[in-house]
Design a protein around this motif. Structure first.
Motif, short mmCIF file in Angstrom:
data_model
loop_
_atom_site.label_atom_id
_atom_site.label_comp_id
_atom_site.label_asym_id
_atom_site.label_seq_id
_atom_site.Cartn_x
_atom_site.Cartn_y
_atom_site.Cartn_z
N ILE A 8 8.69 -6.96 28.31
CA ILE A 8 7.35 -6.99 29.51
C ILE A 8 6.89 -7.97 30.65
O ILE A 8 7.25 -8.06 31.80
N ILE A 9 7.23 -9.55 29.61
CA ILE A 9 6.82 -10.41 29.74
C ILE A 9 7.71 -11.18 31.28
O ILE A 9 7.44 -11.58 31.93
N VAL A 10 9.23 -11.09 30.79
CA VAL A 10 10.06 -11.43 30.91
C VAL A 10 10.40 -10.95 32.20
O VAL A 10 10.54 -11.49 33.20
N ILE A 15 9.31 -10.97 38.72
CA ILE A 15 9.50 -10.05 39.71
C ILE A 15 8.00 -11.05 40.71
O ILE A 15 7.70 -11.51 42.12
N LEU A 16 7.33 -12.17 39.48
CA LEU A 16 6.71 -13.16 40.09
C LEU A 16 7.40 -14.43 41.01
O LEU A 16 6.57 -14.72 42.01
N ALA A 21 10.00 -16.33 45.97
CA ALA A 21 10.78 -16.53 47.17
C ALA A 21 10.74 -15.58 48.05
O ALA A 21 11.13 -16.57 49.30
N ILE A 22 10.19 -14.43 48.13
CA ILE A 22 10.48 -13.51 49.31
C ILE A 22 8.62 -14.36 50.68
O ILE A 22 9.60 -14.37 51.46
N ILE A 47 18.36 -11.59 39.56
CA ILE A 47 18.29 -13.36 38.72
C ILE A 47 19.70 -13.88 39.81
O ILE A 47 19.31 -14.71 39.90
N PRO A 48 20.73 -13.36 39.11
CA PRO A 48 22.03 -14.52 40.68
C PRO A 48 20.87 -14.24 42.02
O PRO A 48 21.48 -15.38 42.31
#
Length: 70
Positions: A8-10, A15-16, A21-22, A47-48
């Motif tokens: 969940i932390i990963v 997501i953050l 990036a967005i 990830i990629p």
């Protein structure tokens, strides 16, 4: 700490990073078509997409801006 908590932390961290990036993609000076392609790539291949954006995205924009100022 349980394995589920670690995942969940990963996931929250990824997501953050995607939101970061967005945010930068939307704020860039690129054409709308390129922005949309980057966003789709980052969202559907997290990830990629993030790794590729870190290598190709921000540096290309900064490098061009520095060259245009001179």
């Amino acid at each position: 700490m349980e394995i589920g908590t670690i995942w969940i932390i990963v996931a929250a961290f990824v997501i953050l990073l995607e939101i970061f990036a967005i945010w930068h993609i939307i704020g860039s000076e690129r054409r709308a078509e390129r922005k949309m392609l980057w966003i789709v790539f980052v969202v559907y291949a997290p990830i990629p997409g993030l790794l590729f954006w870190l290598v190709r995205g921000p540096r290309a924009v900064k490098g061009r801006a520095v060259l245009e100022e001179k």
